[in-house]
Design a protein around this motif. Sequence first.
Motif, short mmCIF file in Angstrom:
data_model
loop_
_atom_site.label_atom_id
_atom_site.label_comp_id
_atom_site.label_asym_id
_atom_site.label_seq_id
_atom_site.Cartn_x
_atom_site.Cartn_y
_atom_site.Cartn_z
N GLY A 84 0.78 -1.23 0.00
CA GLY A 84 0.00 0.00 0.00
C GLY A 84 0.82 1.27 0.00
N LYS A 85 2.13 1.17 -0.28
CA LYS A 85 2.98 2.36 -0.26
C LYS A 85 2.58 3.33 -1.38
N LEU A 90 8.21 4.30 -4.28
CA LEU A 90 8.58 3.19 -5.14
C LEU A 90 9.44 3.70 -6.29
N ASP A 91 10.19 2.82 -6.88
CA ASP A 91 11.05 3.20 -7.99
C ASP A 91 10.27 3.13 -9.30
N LEU A 96 3.72 11.79 -11.32
CA LEU A 96 2.91 11.66 -10.10
C LEU A 96 2.25 12.98 -9.75
N THR A 97 1.09 12.88 -9.13
CA THR A 97 0.35 14.06 -8.69
C THR A 97 -0.02 13.89 -7.22
#
Length: 447
Positions: A84-85, A90-91, A96-97
Amino acid sequence: MREKIKTCNLFSFLLVCTVIVISPGDFLWADEDLGLPWRCSEQDIQWFTDAAFGMFIHWGPVSLTGGELSWSRDAKRPFDIHDGKPPSELDWNRTLTDKEKYDNLYKQFNPVKFDADEWAALAKDAGMKYMVFTAKHHDGFSNFHTRYSDYNIANTPFKRDIVKELAESCRRHKLKFGVYYSQRDWYHPAYLRGDNSEYEEFMFNQIRELLSSYGRIDIIWFDSFGESDLGKDWHIPELISMIRRLQPGILVNNRLAVLAGYNKGPRKYWGDFDTPEQRIGKYQPERAWESCITLAGHQWSWKPDAEMLSLPQCIDMLVSCVCGGGNLLLNVGPMPTGQIEPRQAQRLREIGSRLEKYGETLYNTKAGPFKPGDWGGSTQSGNRIYLHVKDAPECRLTLEPLERKIVSAEMFKHGSARFNQSDECVEITWDSNNNRYRNVIILTCGE
């Protein structure tokens, strides 16, 4: 409340009023003892296996960022893969927003150039026979007017019900129409909390809306659940029962039996067809399947300047699917304006031009009789076998023996071919190779 509760109330009522007669169709449990079918009939799925090719559409407010639908929302994902990270831990090489910004994108979403008829006409031009549209993805945003969440298209500047307009347009254009609905919901506060009953009630209600408010729905396309217990946290039999009752003959995909990480549940939950993702399915003529694959950027929603599949790649994927007994559900992600990117639309029309010439070798056919290999694959219809030859540099092909007697061989549309049939093998030769696409050879068999 959900169907199980309604049914329990019904039985309590029957204990008092035993004179009431109720038919099996009134029961809401999906149970073999009550006669409810877990799967559709062969007649119901025939159009799907004949169709070969469909359009998948992933769209929503996230198109304003160019990031991936749901997965670009940078927030913890309860009860899901990677513990759930949030994506930022994560790599991942993804746009991303921030969660707060992502969850408020809908306030800016105003795709004034959206035209459902244009999308449906484009699908027709591409040679597609059906469309599946994301009614709700993992981010919880609903592309339809729903009474059960304010987080929906009615509360954007656009306001119009996209599912409604697409359903009506597909019917006008003689396309089958399906809705994608994600059981995951990273926005809903009750998702997998406690006994999950509050979220399940919400999910049942939304699915009921989709299957009751938009006329005929031909497919409901689920996605996987989060990490949970299929038996304890979800009432799948009751859900299947409600679906079959509201839309008799509807097709249900296999992902009511899939948990995060693609762990599969009981086989009876596997629905009507399988859904290999971003890959071609295996040779499986005995059970329907459909490969869902993105046209551009390995991303489901719109990605600016994404690398797009070439025309030969698209044709090869489609032929490989049909020769294996499956369909191709090719995905496009519309732009925030409401338009499908012109270069993607052009690619789809190029596929359609190819299918205008070669469609009879794919539509309304069955896979086989020859199993696919490095050489290519085959389809069949009536007394004709179509060999879709991918790799035979010397214009020669040796295949396994065939029980049916071949009476002639010819190249499809152009050129000549020859055959030699024995108890050991079938040998085919022809004059020249098509260096861009597969060669198509017709074998005609005796009656």
